[in-house]
Design a protein around this motif. Structure first.
Motif, PDB file in Angstrom:
ATOM      1  N   UNK A  57      -3.747 -39.080   8.459  1.00 28.98           N
ATOM      2  CA  UNK A  57      -3.021 -38.869   7.202  1.00 28.98           C
ATOM      3  C   UNK A  57      -4.006 -38.607   6.077  1.00 28.98           C
ATOM      4  N   UNK A  58      -4.750 -37.528   6.214  1.00 36.13           N
ATOM      5  CA  UNK A  58      -5.685 -37.096   5.196  1.00 36.13           C
ATOM      6  C   UNK A  58      -5.054 -35.918   4.453  1.00 36.13           C
ATOM      7  N   UNK A  59      -4.761 -36.110   3.174  1.00 35.27           N
ATOM      8  CA  UNK A  59      -3.987 -35.116   2.439  1.00 35.27           C
ATOM      9  C   UNK A  59      -4.688 -33.753   2.392  1.00 35.27           C
ATOM     10  N   UNK A  60      -5.995 -33.763   2.221  1.00 30.91           N
ATOM     11  CA  UNK A  60      -6.713 -32.498   2.189  1.00 30.91           C
ATOM     12  C   UNK A  60      -6.609 -31.749   3.496  1.00 30.91           C
ATOM     13  N   UNK A  61      -6.764 -32.470   4.606  1.00 35.66           N
ATOM     14  CA  UNK A  61      -6.656 -31.856   5.925  1.00 35.66           C
ATOM     15  C   UNK A  61      -5.252 -31.300   6.151  1.00 35.66           C
ATOM     16  N   UNK A  62      -4.246 -32.069   5.801  1.00 33.19           N
ATOM     17  CA  UNK A  62      -2.866 -31.633   6.027  1.00 33.19           C
ATOM     18  C   UNK A  62      -2.520 -30.413   5.172  1.00 33.19           C
ATOM     19  N   UNK A  63      -3.051 -30.352   3.966  1.00 32.29           N
ATOM     20  CA  UNK A  63      -2.796 -29.183   3.122  1.00 32.29           C
ATOM     21  C   UNK A  63      -3.504 -27.947   3.670  1.00 32.29           C
ATOM     22  N   UNK A  64      -4.676 -28.140   4.273  1.00 29.45           N
ATOM     23  CA  UNK A  64      -5.352 -27.007   4.918  1.00 29.45           C
ATOM     24  C   UNK A  64      -4.512 -26.478   6.076  1.00 29.45           C
ATOM     25  N   UNK A  65      -3.898 -27.384   6.836  1.00 28.83           N
ATOM     26  CA  UNK A  65      -3.012 -26.945   7.923  1.00 28.83           C
ATOM     27  C   UNK A  65      -1.837 -26.168   7.348  1.00 28.83           C
ATOM     28  N   UNK A  66      -1.233 -26.712   6.304  1.00 30.80           N
ATOM     29  CA  UNK A  66      -0.055 -26.069   5.704  1.00 30.80           C
ATOM     30  C   UNK A  66      -0.368 -24.673   5.179  1.00 30.80           C
ATOM     31  N   UNK A  67      -1.599 -24.448   4.772  1.00 24.80           N
ATOM     32  CA  UNK A  67      -1.990 -23.119   4.290  1.00 24.80           C
ATOM     33  C   UNK A  67      -1.918 -22.059   5.384  1.00 24.80           C
ATOM     34  N   UNK A  68      -1.858 -22.492   6.644  1.00 24.18           N
ATOM     35  CA  UNK A  68      -1.732 -21.552   7.763  1.00 24.18           C
ATOM     36  C   UNK A  68      -0.259 -21.244   8.072  1.00 24.18           C
ATOM     37  N   UNK A  69       0.645 -21.713   7.222  1.00 20.35           N
ATOM     38  CA  UNK A  69       2.068 -21.502   7.431  1.00 20.35           C
ATOM     39  C   UNK A  69       2.473 -20.050   7.261  1.00 20.35           C
ATOM     40  N   UNK A  70       3.743 -19.757   7.513  1.00 22.78           N
ATOM     41  CA  UNK A  70       4.786 -20.709   7.936  1.00 22.78           C
ATOM     42  C   UNK A  70       4.484 -21.319   9.314  1.00 22.78           C
ATOM     43  N   UNK A  71       4.860 -22.564   9.465  1.00 23.24           N
ATOM     44  CA  UNK A  71       4.683 -23.287  10.731  1.00 23.24           C
ATOM     45  C   UNK A  71       6.057 -23.643  11.270  1.00 23.24           C
TER      46      UNK A  71
END
Length: 275
Positions: A57-71
């Protein structure tokens, strides 16, 4: 837990397929190596991507994943927190269901089974590979003429993994490695460490390593070791003592597999699930 093996167990993969991206979480450590590998898969021209193991639950990591959206889908290889802790927050960010073999880690969908249709743009096949944990799975993914196996913690990119007794089971783990040894020449994308060129070669190495370990444990018991701690001291003497607690999980699994009664109650898993 890498035990005596600290390097890669098979040749490293070259370039990843163009439809595969690696995002490594910032949670390095002795049990997580360089950090948890989050894999993002997107078929050419596909609108939605598939994420495997969102990580902590690292917010920076999760936002980097979300940038690869749409998921469109979030998949889980097993329930340890270093792979799942960020899943609920990632679902909030991208709106995709989270599917795992364990209902406790499934959000907004149905737990994984061999009948599950995982994605309409990628050919994703679920492989049941218990052993590291009871809920461990791998994913065989095909896109065009390229295939990869996402192995979670069943096969790591460096070193060997623990059998997280009592949830993990050595007999199941050996069977899972036998299954993975059929995927010759197919890259293994692990939950930690670098990608490997040949899933089968890595599985065969792991099988040989586990069988050698069993011989060492038998010898330790024959020499008078009576408790898991005794066996760890004999077999893992050259491993940093700060990791003996993890080695003891595998030793308990080995002793159970060999039918050795230590006369002790097995403790619950405490530690790796919080890594």
């Amino acid at each position: 837990m890498s035990g005596h093996v600290t390097g890669a167990v098979a040749a490293l993969a070259g370039e990843l397929p163009a439809w595969v991206s690696l995002l490594r979480a910032p949670n390095p450590g002795p049990m997580t190596l360089d950090g948890t590998n989050t894999w993002v898969l997107r078929a050419p021209d596909a609108e939605h991507a598939v994420v495997v193991d969102p990580g902590p639950a690292d917010e920076g990591h999760l936002k980097r994943i979300a940038e690869h959206g749409p998921i469109g889908l979030i998949l889980i290889t097993h329930g340890h927190a270093d792979h799942t802790e960020g899943a609920a927050r990632l679902r909030e960010l991208v709106g995709a269901p989270v599917l795992a073999a364990d209902p406790a880690h499934t959000i907004g969908g149905t737990p994984l089974s061999v009948e599950t249709t995982l994605d309409e743009t990628l050919d994703i096949r679920l492989l049941n590979t218990p052993g590291h944990t009871a809920d461990s799975v791998c994913f065989l993914v095909e896109c065009g003429d390229e295939r990869v196996v996402l192995t979670g913690d069943t096969i790591l990119g460096r070193g060997t993994t623990v059998v997280a007794h009592p949830d993990g089971h050595l007999g199941d783990y050996l069977n899972s490695l036998e299954l993975l040894s059929a995927y010759t020449g197919i890259a293994a994308l692990p939950g930690h460490g670098p990608a490997l060129a040949d899933c089968a070669a890595a599985a065969e190495f792991y099988l040989a390593h586990r069988r050698a370990r069993l011989d060492q444990v038998r010898s330790a018991v024959d020499a008078g070791a009576r408790t898991p701690a005794d066996v760890v001291a004999a077999v893992y003497a050259d491993v940093d003592r700060s990791l003996w607690w993890a080695a003891e999980w595998s030793v308990r699994a080995q002793l159970e597999y060999l039918g050795v009664d230590t006369g002790e109650s097995a403790p619950g898993v405490s530690g790796l699930e919080h890594m």
